[in-house]
Enzyme design. Sequence first.
Site, PDB file in Angstrom:
ATOM      1  CB  SER A  90      22.730 -10.659  20.474  1.00 44.23           C
ATOM      2  OG  SER A  90      21.541 -11.012  19.784  1.00 44.23           O
ATOM      3  CB  CYS A 104      19.156  -9.979  17.070  1.00 44.34           C
ATOM      4  SG  CYS A 104      18.583  -9.449  18.710  1.00 44.34           S
ATOM      5  CB  SER A 303      19.838 -12.933  25.510  1.00 46.24           C
ATOM      6  OG  SER A 303      19.337 -12.457  24.289  1.00 46.24           O
ATOM      7  CG  HIS A 317      21.211 -14.401  21.458  1.00 52.76           C
ATOM      8  ND1 HIS A 317      21.295 -13.631  22.601  1.00 52.76           N
ATOM      9  CD2 HIS A 317      22.477 -14.702  21.109  1.00 52.76           C
ATOM     10  CE1 HIS A 317      22.565 -13.466  22.913  1.00 52.76           C
ATOM     11  NE2 HIS A 317      23.304 -14.108  22.030  1.00 52.76           N
TER      12      HIS A 317
END
Length: 420
Positions: A90, A104, A303, A317
């Site tokens: 992320s 994440c 991302s 994302h």
Amino acid sequence: MTITIKELTNHSYIDHQLSATLDSTEAFEGPEKLLEIWFYPNKKCLSEKNTKTLRNIEVNKWVQILKLVQCEVLSIKSTSDMDAFLLSESSLFVYDHKITLKTCGTTTTLFCLEELFKIIEVELGWIMTNEQGKYEPFKVFYSRRSFMFPLKQRSIHKNWNDEVDYLNKFFANGRSYLVGRNDKENHWNLYVTDTNKKLRHGSSPDSEKDDDEDDDETLEILMTGLNSNCSQQFVCNREIKPIANGVKDTTTNINKTDGDADDEGHLLGYNMTKKTKLDKIYENNSGVSFHHDAFAFSPCGYSSNMILDEQYYYTLHITPEKGWSYASFESNVPVKSISLNKQDNIDVMRRVINVFNPKEFCMTFFCKGSSSTSFIKLMNVVEQIPNYSKRDKIVYDLEDYQLLYIRFELKDHDVDKKIE
């Protein structure tokens, strides 16, 4: 508003080796942990003695902090007002006076706190502890959607109560909320501290708002059960290059070079952005600057960080795997200003949802007051998302912020329909 190939050659930092060797095969948990710390209300509130800001902290220090989170820096785009880090998990946004860290997977987001404040005290001379030794920055937010696989998280992140206990060890005057239904799948968690009004500049500590303070609106859309045709747009299966001699070279190319354009992960990310029109979520009628940084993971995933007017961002994302597909959109872009009143957050929502067509999504919106035009419009958004049914709608009055939370489900799970 659209991106150009030039965006592949103007990074202020890029790790080509990480880009070439990063393998997301084992990635599984899409929902992010979102930590936002406002050390001061804005740059102007930094005292005259604070000649340095967060942006004076060197990249290697941020790398050190992120190692505690269990993620790495792929690339950075820098503007006059912010540094946008694209991470292996992320994003991180660093302003002079605040940071937003979104990670994440099984990252250990909160484990960076001790080192973060240590570096800030040593590097910047910012002392933010009270008499009890707890930190009192201007404002702290920590939030996350309920995890799909909570037992696979590490340490305190398996359980929300453990995360709250950990946060309370660091911060004074924190409050915890479970937003939505009290079940395992359909709720959102929030931790927020009281505003440290003593750090405001140019007004009394008891005032509701500093004259120079940002209005600060943040829109987040968290989507699950993505349409399979939509999610396939974020699958690339590019070749992963082996690490030489089994050891990764930790040196990175900090200066921008022409070699940036040869970075396959970023090039494929650029192509995905163009194909899905994620660079056209906002109508840039005001003609402000626009920068883009995206990465396509192998075998799948995406991302991106988009920067408007040097100071606003929206970030996406995506984990498109069948069975646990997920996508997130977060933005602090003032849509009315950027579009010259030609667009609102409801239109932004429609455009985002049409890219992914999820079975279920929740929307959160933070703003400084219920009289905000954006807040009033979003209160009535349910009637303007015709293919979805509202499942939950909650409003919180959080001291100097208003929070609106709405959860939607696709009617009859008809994943082939699109919002008009």
